[in-house]
Design a protein around this motif. Structure first.
Motif, PDB file in Angstrom:
ATOM      1  N   ALA A 146      -9.931 115.175  68.692  1.00 50.62           N
ATOM      2  CA  ALA A 146      -9.076 116.109  69.421  1.00 50.62           C
ATOM      3  C   ALA A 146      -9.084 115.657  70.883  1.00 50.62           C
ATOM      4  CB  ALA A 146      -9.600 117.533  69.293  1.00 50.62           C
ATOM      5  N   MET A 147      -8.039 115.959  71.620  1.00 57.17           N
ATOM      6  CA  MET A 147      -7.955 115.551  73.018  1.00 57.17           C
ATOM      7  C   MET A 147      -8.377 116.706  73.921  1.00 57.17           C
ATOM      8  SD  MET A 147      -7.146 112.417  72.856  1.00 57.17           S
ATOM      9  CE  MET A 147      -6.902 112.112  74.614  1.00 57.17           C
ATOM     10  N   ARG A 148      -9.219 116.395  74.895  1.00 56.32           N
ATOM     11  CA  ARG A 148      -9.662 117.402  75.856  1.00 56.32           C
ATOM     12  C   ARG A 148      -8.506 117.898  76.716  1.00 56.32           C
ATOM     13  NH1 ARG A 148     -15.283 115.062  76.222  1.00 56.32           N
ATOM     14  NH2 ARG A 148     -16.627 116.864  76.601  1.00 56.32           N
ATOM     15  N   MET A 149      -7.567 117.021  76.960  1.00 53.02           N
ATOM     16  CA  MET A 149      -6.426 117.384  77.795  1.00 53.02           C
ATOM     17  C   MET A 149      -5.237 116.500  77.448  1.00 53.02           C
ATOM     18  SD  MET A 149      -5.746 114.747  80.123  1.00 53.02           S
ATOM     19  CE  MET A 149      -5.060 115.577  81.543  1.00 53.02           C
ATOM     20  N   PHE A 150      -4.034 117.036  77.671  1.00 55.89           N
ATOM     21  CA  PHE A 150      -2.813 116.244  77.602  1.00 55.89           C
ATOM     22  C   PHE A 150      -1.741 116.980  78.393  1.00 55.89           C
ATOM     23  CE2 PHE A 150      -3.253 118.680  73.624  1.00 55.89           C
ATOM     24  CZ  PHE A 150      -2.124 119.488  73.647  1.00 55.89           C
ATOM     25  N   GLY A 151      -0.776 116.239  78.879  1.00 51.49           N
ATOM     26  CA  GLY A 151       0.259 116.818  79.722  1.00 51.49           C
ATOM     27  C   GLY A 151       1.430 117.337  78.911  1.00 51.49           C
ATOM     28  N   LYS A 152       2.370 117.940  79.608  1.00 54.98           N
ATOM     29  CA  LYS A 152       3.540 118.522  78.944  1.00 54.98           C
ATOM     30  C   LYS A 152       4.504 117.455  78.457  1.00 54.98           C
ATOM     31  CE  LYS A 152       3.387 122.978  81.348  1.00 54.98           C
ATOM     32  NZ  LYS A 152       4.128 123.966  82.149  1.00 54.98           N
ATOM     33  N   LYS A 153       4.430 116.265  79.034  1.00 56.79           N
ATOM     34  CA  LYS A 153       5.313 115.178  78.634  1.00 56.79           C
ATOM     35  C   LYS A 153       4.549 113.859  78.674  1.00 56.79           C
ATOM     36  CE  LYS A 153       9.818 117.016  80.102  1.00 56.79           C
ATOM     37  NZ  LYS A 153      11.003 116.774  80.961  1.00 56.79           N
ATOM     38  N   GLY A 154       4.892 112.988  77.740  1.00 58.50           N
ATOM     39  CA  GLY A 154       4.437 111.618  77.844  1.00 58.50           C
ATOM     40  C   GLY A 154       3.213 111.233  77.040  1.00 58.50           C
ATOM     41  N   PHE A 155       2.343 112.171  76.708  1.00 57.41           N
ATOM     42  CA  PHE A 155       1.134 111.799  75.972  1.00 57.41           C
ATOM     43  C   PHE A 155       1.485 111.349  74.550  1.00 57.41           C
ATOM     44  CE2 PHE A 155      -3.188 112.458  77.699  1.00 57.41           C
ATOM     45  CZ  PHE A 155      -2.838 112.681  79.011  1.00 57.41           C
ATOM     46  N   SER A 156       2.359 112.090  73.902  1.00 57.85           N
ATOM     47  CA  SER A 156       2.846 111.703  72.579  1.00 57.85           C
ATOM     48  C   SER A 156       4.007 112.630  72.229  1.00 57.85           C
ATOM     49  CB  SER A 156       1.751 111.830  71.511  1.00 57.85           C
ATOM     50  OG  SER A 156       1.558 113.178  71.126  1.00 57.85           O
ATOM     51  N   PRO A 157       4.873 112.216  71.301  1.00 58.56           N
ATOM     52  CA  PRO A 157       5.969 113.104  70.882  1.00 58.56           C
ATOM     53  C   PRO A 157       5.464 114.442  70.354  1.00 58.56           C
ATOM     54  CG  PRO A 157       6.381 110.866  70.146  1.00 58.56           C
ATOM     55  CD  PRO A 157       4.989 110.877  70.701  1.00 58.56           C
ATOM     56  N   TYR A 158       4.329 114.412  69.637  1.00 59.28           N
ATOM     57  CA  TYR A 158       3.792 115.657  69.077  1.00 59.28           C
ATOM     58  C   TYR A 158       3.377 116.615  70.185  1.00 59.28           C
ATOM     59  CZ  TYR A 158       0.422 118.872  66.956  1.00 59.28           C
ATOM     60  OH  TYR A 158      -0.263 120.006  66.570  1.00 59.28           O
ATOM     61  N   TYR A 159       2.613 116.112  71.157  1.00 60.25           N
ATOM     62  CA  TYR A 159       2.139 116.981  72.233  1.00 60.25           C
ATOM     63  C   TYR A 159       3.303 117.494  73.082  1.00 60.25           C
ATOM     64  CZ  TYR A 159      -2.680 115.487  71.268  1.00 60.25           C
ATOM     65  OH  TYR A 159      -3.897 115.266  70.678  1.00 60.25           O
ATOM     66  N   THR A 160       4.290 116.664  73.321  1.00 60.82           N
ATOM     67  CA  THR A 160       5.460 117.092  74.088  1.00 60.82           C
ATOM     68  C   THR A 160       6.175 118.226  73.372  1.00 60.82           C
ATOM     69  OG1 THR A 160       5.762 114.891  75.044  1.00 60.82           O
ATOM     70  CG2 THR A 160       7.678 116.346  75.053  1.00 60.82           C
ATOM     71  N   GLN A 161       6.360 118.078  72.056  1.00 57.15           N
ATOM     72  CA  GLN A 161       7.044 119.109  71.288  1.00 57.15           C
ATOM     73  C   GLN A 161       6.220 120.399  71.235  1.00 57.15           C
ATOM     74  OE1 GLN A 161       7.776 119.358  66.725  1.00 57.15           O
ATOM     75  NE2 GLN A 161       9.577 118.308  67.553  1.00 57.15           N
ATOM     76  N   LEU A 162       4.890 120.258  71.121  1.00 60.27           N
ATOM     77  CA  LEU A 162       4.037 121.436  71.060  1.00 60.27           C
ATOM     78  C   LEU A 162       4.138 122.244  72.357  1.00 60.27           C
ATOM     79  CD1 LEU A 162       1.977 122.915  69.240  1.00 60.27           C
ATOM     80  CD2 LEU A 162       0.177 121.659  70.437  1.00 60.27           C
TER      81      LEU A 162
END
Length: 402
Positions: free
Chosen positions: A152-168
Motif C-alpha cells: 500500500a502507498m503511504r501517500m499519493f497525489g491527486k494526479k500523476g501517481f497512477s490512473p487508479y489513484y487519479t480516478q479514486l
C-alpha cells in the motif's frame, strides 16, 4: 557467493527490471525513454551514485509506465525470477504496489495485475524446478519458491501517481486526502486476502511504502489489523528516512513481523519525538527488544548508500551495529535495476567491509529462509529451509571452508 543458496525478501518489481527488458517493453508499449541503449540508461537514469532521493526515484516513472501493460508485467516478473536463479537465489519475495500499475480506463484491474505477475513467476518456477539437478533430495539444488508482497502507498497525489489513484481522487473528491489514501490501502488488503483465499494466489504479506516522514504507520492501523486478523504477514518500510520511533510504531501499531531497512534504529540523532528525552537509551532498548524477539531486518546496503547522504562510507553503515547487537539480518537488494546490484554483490559488500565469519554468514542466509513469508505451511517451510542450509554446507565444503 553465487553458488550458495540465497533469499531476497526485500525486492521491488518496479525497481528491478532488466534494462534490456525495459527498453523492449517501452518500444512495444510506445513509452518514451531518455535512451534506448543500456549504456545510455545507466548514464542518464539508473546510475551508480545519486545526488539525492529524488534522483534515485526518477527511474520509477519509466518502469511503472511500461508495467501498466499485462504482457510487460508477466515478462518483467519472469525475467526477475530467472535473473535471481542465475546467481543462486532460490527464494524471492517480490513486492510492488498493484494500484500503481492498475489502469481502470484500459480495463486493467487488481486481479489482472496479480495474475500477470504471478504467471511470470510461476513460469520461471516450473522451468527451473523441472531440472534434473533440482529437488529436495540430498545433494540437489534447492527448488525455486516465491511469494508476493503487496504494497500500500503511504501517500499519493491527486494526479500523476497512477490512473487508479487519479480516478479514486476524482470519485472521492470531497474526502480528506488522507482518507482517500487509507481507503485505497484498505481496498488493497481486502482484495489481497480475497485472491489468496479464493484462488490460492501466493500473496504472503503486506507492506506500506512511500514517503515515511509525514505519513506515519499508525495512520494505517486498521489496514494492518485486517491483515493481522486474516493471517497475512506484515513488513513495514520503517527507519529508512525517519527515526527509531517509526520502527517502534511499525512493531506496536502494525504488528510488523519484519522491518524494511531499519537503518535509523542505531541513529538516535534522527529521533524527533519530543517525549523521548533519552534518545540513546531508547535506541538501545528498542534494539534489544528486536534482537530478543528475533524480528528480522531487511538490510539493503547499496540502496541506503545511494539514498542516505549521511552514510559517507559503507563501513559507517549501521549494519555494523546490527551485527554487534546480534539482530537477525537478511541481505537484500531493494531495487536491482535502480541500485545496479545483485544479491551476490550485496553479500560481497557485507563480507568485504564487516566482520562476518562463516558461521555468521550461514546465520544470515538462514534468516532469509526462516524469517521469510513462505507460501506453504510451517512444516513445508522447515523442510525447505533445512534442505537449503544443508546445500549451503555442500557449497562451503566444495570450496574448502568446512
Amino acid at each position: 557467493m553465487k553458488e550458495i543458496p540465497k533469499a531476497d525478501i526485500h525486492l521491488h518489481l518496479d525497481g528491478s527490471l532488466r534494462p534490456e527488458g525495459l527498453i523492449e517493453m517501452a518500444k512495444r508499449s510506445k513509452i518514451e525513454l531518455p535512451s534506448y541503449t543500456v549504456a545510455g540508461l545507466k548514464e542518464l537514469v539508473f546510475k551508480e551514485k545519486y545526488n539525492n532521493l529524488g534522483e534515485y526515484l526518477n527511474g520509477f516513472q519509466y518502469t511503472c509506465a511500461v508495467l501498466r501493460d499485462l504482457e510487460n508485467m508477466e515478462q518483467a516478473a519472469y525475467e526477475l525470477a530467472v535473473d535471481n536463479l542465475e546467481e543462486g537465489v532460490n527464494y524471492i519475495e517480490v513486492r510492488f504496489a498493484p494500484q500503481l500499475l492498475m489502469d481502470p480506463t484500459a480495463g486493467i484491474g487488481f486481479d489482472d495485475v496479480m495474475h500477470a505477475v504471478n504467471n511470470g513467476l510461476a513460469k520461471a518456477k516450473a522451468e527451473y524446478n523441472a531440472r534434473a539437478d533440482v529437488g529436495l533430495s540430498a545433494g540437489l539444488k534447492p527448488p525455486f519458491e516465491y511469494g508476493i508482497i503487496n504494497c500500500a502507498m503511504r501517500m499519493f497525489g491527486k494526479k500523476g501517481f497512477s490512473p487508479y489513484y487519479t480516478q479514486l481522487f476524482q470519485l472521492l473528491r470531497d474526502h480528506d486526502p488522507m482518507d482517500v489514501i487509507k481507503t485505497a490501502a484498505m481496498e488493497l488488503i481486502r482484495a489481497s486476502v480475497r485472491l489468496r483465499d479464493e484462488e490460492g494466489m501466493p500473496i504472503v504479506g503486506l507492506d506500506i511504502a512511500g514517503q515515511e516522514n509525514g505519513y506515519p504507520a499508525h495512520k494505517f492501523k486498521e489496514v494492518y489489523e485486517y491483515a493481522h486478523q486474516n493471517f497475512l504477514l506484515k513488513t513495514v518500510h520503517a527507519g529508512e528516512a525517519y527515526g527509531a520511533e517509526s520502527i517502534f510504531e511499525a512493531l506496536t501499531t502494525c504488528y510488523a513481523d519484519r522491518l524494511g531497512h531499519g537503518y535509523s534504529l542505531f541513529s538516535p540523532e534522527m529521533i524527533e519525538d519530543p517525549k523521548i528525552t533519552d534518545k540513546e537509551g531508547y535506541s538501545q532498548s528498542l534494539a534489544s527488544y528486536i534482537a530478543d524477539r528475533r524480528i528480522a531486518i531487511e538490510v539493503c546496503l547499496t540502496s541506503n548508500l545511494q539514498t542516505n547522504p549521511a552514510i559517507t562510507d559503507i563501513k559507517n553503515h549501521n549494519f555494523r551495529h546490527m551485527l554487534d547487537h546480534r539482530i537477525a539480518t537478511v541481505i537484500c537488494t531493494d531495487n536491482r535495476l535502480v541500485s545496479n546490484t545483485t544479491v551476490s554483490n550485496e553479500y560481497k559488500l557485507a563480507l568485504d567491509n564487516f566482520d562476518v565469519p562463516l558461521k555468521r554468514l550461514k546465520d544470515m542466509v538462514a534468516y532469509g529462509f526462516k524469517k521469510n513469508f513462505f507460501p506453504g505451511n510451517y512444516v513445508e517451510k522447515r523442510a525447505y529451509a533445512k534442505h537449503t542450509l544443508e546445500y549451503f554446507d555442500t557449497v562451503a565444503h566444495k570450496y574448502g571452508f568446512i
